[in-house]
Scaffold this motif. Structure first.
Motif, PDB file in Angstrom:
ATOM      1  N   UNK A 257      -4.418  11.499  -3.051  1.00  0.00           N
ATOM      2  CA  UNK A 257      -3.998  10.384  -2.189  1.00  0.00           C
ATOM      3  C   UNK A 257      -5.064   9.309  -2.145  1.00  0.00           C
ATOM      4  N   UNK A 258      -6.331   9.728  -2.079  1.00  0.00           N
ATOM      5  CA  UNK A 258      -7.427   8.773  -2.002  1.00  0.00           C
ATOM      6  C   UNK A 258      -7.536   7.957  -3.286  1.00  0.00           C
ATOM      7  N   UNK A 259      -7.259   8.607  -4.428  1.00  0.00           N
ATOM      8  CA  UNK A 259      -7.399   7.928  -5.722  1.00  0.00           C
ATOM      9  C   UNK A 259      -6.183   7.072  -6.070  1.00  0.00           C
ATOM     10  N   UNK A 260      -4.983   7.607  -5.812  1.00  0.00           N
ATOM     11  CA  UNK A 260      -3.769   6.936  -6.269  1.00  0.00           C
ATOM     12  C   UNK A 260      -2.906   6.361  -5.144  1.00  0.00           C
ATOM     13  N   UNK A 261      -3.191   6.741  -3.888  1.00  0.00           N
ATOM     14  CA  UNK A 261      -2.356   6.298  -2.785  1.00  0.00           C
ATOM     15  C   UNK A 261      -1.089   7.127  -2.689  1.00  0.00           C
ATOM     16  N   UNK A 262      -0.224   6.777  -1.735  1.00  0.00           N
ATOM     17  CA  UNK A 262       1.045   7.489  -1.566  1.00  0.00           C
ATOM     18  C   UNK A 262       2.024   7.079  -2.662  1.00  0.00           C
ATOM     19  N   UNK A 263       2.544   8.069  -3.378  1.00  0.00           N
ATOM     20  CA  UNK A 263       3.472   7.798  -4.475  1.00  0.00           C
ATOM     21  C   UNK A 263       4.887   8.260  -4.142  1.00  0.00           C
ATOM     22  N   UNK A 264       5.123   8.598  -2.872  1.00  0.00           N
ATOM     23  CA  UNK A 264       6.418   9.164  -2.489  1.00  0.00           C
ATOM     24  C   UNK A 264       7.565   8.162  -2.617  1.00  0.00           C
ATOM     25  N   UNK A 265       7.250   6.868  -2.659  1.00  0.00           N
ATOM     26  CA  UNK A 265       8.320   5.871  -2.761  1.00  0.00           C
ATOM     27  C   UNK A 265       8.762   5.605  -4.197  1.00  0.00           C
ATOM     28  N   UNK A 266       8.073   6.196  -5.154  1.00  0.00           N
ATOM     29  CA  UNK A 266       8.467   6.014  -6.551  1.00  0.00           C
ATOM     30  C   UNK A 266       9.738   6.794  -6.844  1.00  0.00           C
ATOM     31  N   UNK A 267      10.534   6.286  -7.783  1.00  0.00           N
ATOM     32  CA  UNK A 267      11.681   7.054  -8.251  1.00  0.00           C
ATOM     33  C   UNK A 267      11.163   8.327  -8.929  1.00  0.00           C
ATOM     34  N   UNK A 268      11.940   9.388  -8.856  1.00  0.00           N
ATOM     35  CA  UNK A 268      11.474  10.691  -9.347  1.00  0.00           C
ATOM     36  C   UNK A 268      11.069  10.643 -10.813  1.00  0.00           C
ATOM     37  N   UNK A 269      11.869  10.007 -11.660  1.00  0.00           N
ATOM     38  CA  UNK A 269      11.552  10.008 -13.097  1.00  0.00           C
ATOM     39  C   UNK A 269      10.285   9.216 -13.375  1.00  0.00           C
ATOM     40  N   UNK A 270      10.007   8.195 -12.554  1.00  0.00           N
ATOM     41  CA  UNK A 270       8.779   7.415 -12.719  1.00  0.00           C
ATOM     42  C   UNK A 270       7.577   8.248 -12.270  1.00  0.00           C
ATOM     43  N   UNK A 271       7.743   8.969 -11.176  1.00  0.00           N
ATOM     44  CA  UNK A 271       6.663   9.819 -10.667  1.00  0.00           C
ATOM     45  C   UNK A 271       6.272  10.888 -11.692  1.00  0.00           C
ATOM     46  N   UNK A 272       7.264  11.539 -12.292  1.00  0.00           N
ATOM     47  CA  UNK A 272       6.985  12.647 -13.195  1.00  0.00           C
ATOM     48  C   UNK A 272       6.622  12.215 -14.605  1.00  0.00           C
ATOM     49  N   UNK A 273       7.257  11.167 -15.104  1.00  0.00           N
ATOM     50  CA  UNK A 273       7.100  10.840 -16.519  1.00  0.00           C
ATOM     51  C   UNK A 273       6.463   9.475 -16.773  1.00  0.00           C
ATOM     52  N   UNK A 274       6.377   8.616 -15.726  1.00  0.00           N
ATOM     53  CA  UNK A 274       5.810   7.287 -15.909  1.00  0.00           C
ATOM     54  C   UNK A 274       6.814   6.314 -16.511  1.00  0.00           C
ATOM     55  N   UNK A 275       6.501   5.026 -16.436  1.00  0.00           N
ATOM     56  CA  UNK A 275       7.372   4.001 -17.006  1.00  0.00           C
ATOM     57  C   UNK A 275       7.176   3.904 -18.514  1.00  0.00           C
ATOM     58  N   UNK A 276       8.239   3.577 -19.223  1.00  0.00           N
ATOM     59  CA  UNK A 276       8.152   3.280 -20.645  1.00  0.00           C
ATOM     60  C   UNK A 276       7.907   1.776 -20.813  1.00  0.00           C
ATOM     61  N   UNK A 277       7.345   1.398 -21.940  1.00  0.00           N
ATOM     62  CA  UNK A 277       7.105  -0.023 -22.202  1.00  0.00           C
ATOM     63  C   UNK A 277       8.430  -0.789 -22.135  1.00  0.00           C
ATOM     64  N   UNK A 278       8.421  -1.854 -21.353  1.00  0.00           N
ATOM     65  CA  UNK A 278       9.620  -2.664 -21.175  1.00  0.00           C
ATOM     66  C   UNK A 278      10.502  -2.220 -20.027  1.00  0.00           C
TER      67      UNK A 278
END
Length: 413
Positions: A257-278
């Motif tokens: 949490x200290x390094x990345x902050x709260x990520x609970x508002x991200x969509x699940x697929x973004x949280x687990x796999x990250x965004x693709x280019x574009x």
């Protein structure tokens, strides 16, 4: 009330529950259909439908259940990469006596040790390890003891005939040590005495209920620690309980949490796999407050191991440099060697995993059986102990480093 809990690994779960209900069982465990079967509980809708219009009618509305099934069926596709890969039920649990929930976790655990090609051998060893332990009742955490011991035995070429001899010079997984110390209770018939001595290596076992020897918890002290050390503004009893029950896991969570902050508002697929280019994602920070994030480009790895990430926040272009954790310096040569098992002054690793904690330093005087470091591999922790008295001449590893079974960790003078 009589309570029946079953996993559906064999495919007979629903029939078992129906027969149990007719015999007077009051409570049964089920799972939403889209999450049921395999190593989960039997399907809720199937049980409800089968009992409808009978004297055991549950009164549960099937249409409402279906709405939940549809939701979780769609959600499950997001987590598919983390599933066990099982596509059908299996009756192997009757042969090996592996609890259903553990069966689905065992394969990825075995894979993390580099033993995927020996999965069948591990399952056979599970049965043998269970016999060595005295055919114990296998529920969490005792089922983990059997699984950890089975993997440990396969990795170190142990069996019921040589474990008492070869095990003298090996550090057993912490779960196995805790079991033989009595920290999970006293098994019916007692512990196998000879194996207990080999595993504990002089540590004293308890004969009372483990909870009786626990120190009282000072929640006020924990709350102050969370506020001062981890900068939680107003810690509550939930924070304190999390820290008291799972201190290491909770510390890692707070550091994240200290390094990345709260990520609970991200969509699940973004949280687990990250965004693709574009790809673009909407992140709702608060009610009515939405941030639109677009990943434009991921740069190549530079000489310092960093990548330049180009993205847009609400249409405004941004750049940031991040370190690639998979970066390898091509000029660095990784030289590792194995410890000599016949030399007590060379301490080797008994499992493959990650060095999570080093308790000692070079030049320090050490006594026999003193804790040196901890190696962790997918929930299997092993504490490495000194085999002799002496002075540490060289520590060959660092915290966070991956090591292989047998690799030289520490040298004594």
């Amino acid at each position: 009330p009589i309570h029946l809990h079953t996993h559906d690994t064999s495919g007979n779960g629903v029939a078992t529950l129906l027969m149990a209900a007719e015999e007077g069982v009051d409570i049964v465990d089920t799972a939403i259909n889209s999450m049921s079967g395999l190593t989960s509980q039997p399907a809720l809708s199937s049980v409800v439908a089968a009992l409808k219009n009978s004297k055991l009618d549950t009164g549960i509305n099937l249409e409402n259940i279906q709405m939940l099934c549809d939701y979780w069926g769609e959600s499950r596709t997001v987590y598919e990469q983390f599933e066990s890969g099982l596509k059908s039920g299996t009756a192997e649990i009757y042969k090996y006596e592996i609890p259903g929930g553990q069966y689905s976790n065992l394969k990825p655990q075995v894979k993390s040790f580099g033993l995927a090609h020996k999965f069948n051998e591990v399952k056979e060893m599970y049965k043998e390890a269970n016999g060595i332990l005295g055919d114990i009742i296998k529920v969490t955490p005792t089922s983990k003891v059997v699984g950890d011991l089975a993997i440990f035995m396969v990795q170190n070429n142990l069996n019921k005939n040589n474990i008492l001899i070869k095990g003298k010079n090996l550090a057993f997984p912490n779960s196995v040590v805790d079991y033989f110390k009595g920290m999970m209770g006293q098994p019916m018939g007692g512990f196998p005495i000879e194996l207990q001595k080999i595993v504990l290596k002089g540590e004293k076992a308890i004969s009372c209920r483990p909870g009786e020897i626990l120190d009282p918890v000072d929640f006020e002290e924990i709350l102050n620690k969370l506020q001062n050390d981890f900068h939680i503004k107003e810690p509550n009893i939930r924070n304190a309980l999390s820290y008291a029950l799972y201190p290491n896991v909770y510390k890692d969570y707070l550091k994240s949490l200290d390094e990345f902050g709260h990520l609970c508002n991200l969509e699940s697929h973004v949280f687990f796999y990250g965004l693709k280019e574009g790809e673009t994602s909407e992140v709702e920070l608060d009610e009515g407050k939405i941030m639109i994030v677009k990943l434009v480009e991921i740069g190549n790895v530079e000489e310092d191991g960093c990548k330049t990430i180009v993205f847009e926040l609400n249409g405004n272009r941004r750049e940031i440099k991040i370190f690639d954790k998979h970066f390898e310096n091509k000029q660095k040569i990784d030289i590792t060697s194995n410890a000599d098992p016949n030399n007590p002054k060379e301490i080797g690793s008994s499992i493959s995993g990650s060095v999570t904690k080093i308790f000692v330093s070079e030049g320090e005087q050490i006594t026999e059986k003193q804790s040196l470091l901890i190696i962790d591999a997918m929930k299997m922790e092993t504490k490495i102990l000194a085999s002799v008295n002496g002075e540490i001449s060289q520590i060959m590893v660092t915290e966070g480093q991956q090591v292989k079974s047998g690799q030289l960790l520490i040298k004594f003078k």
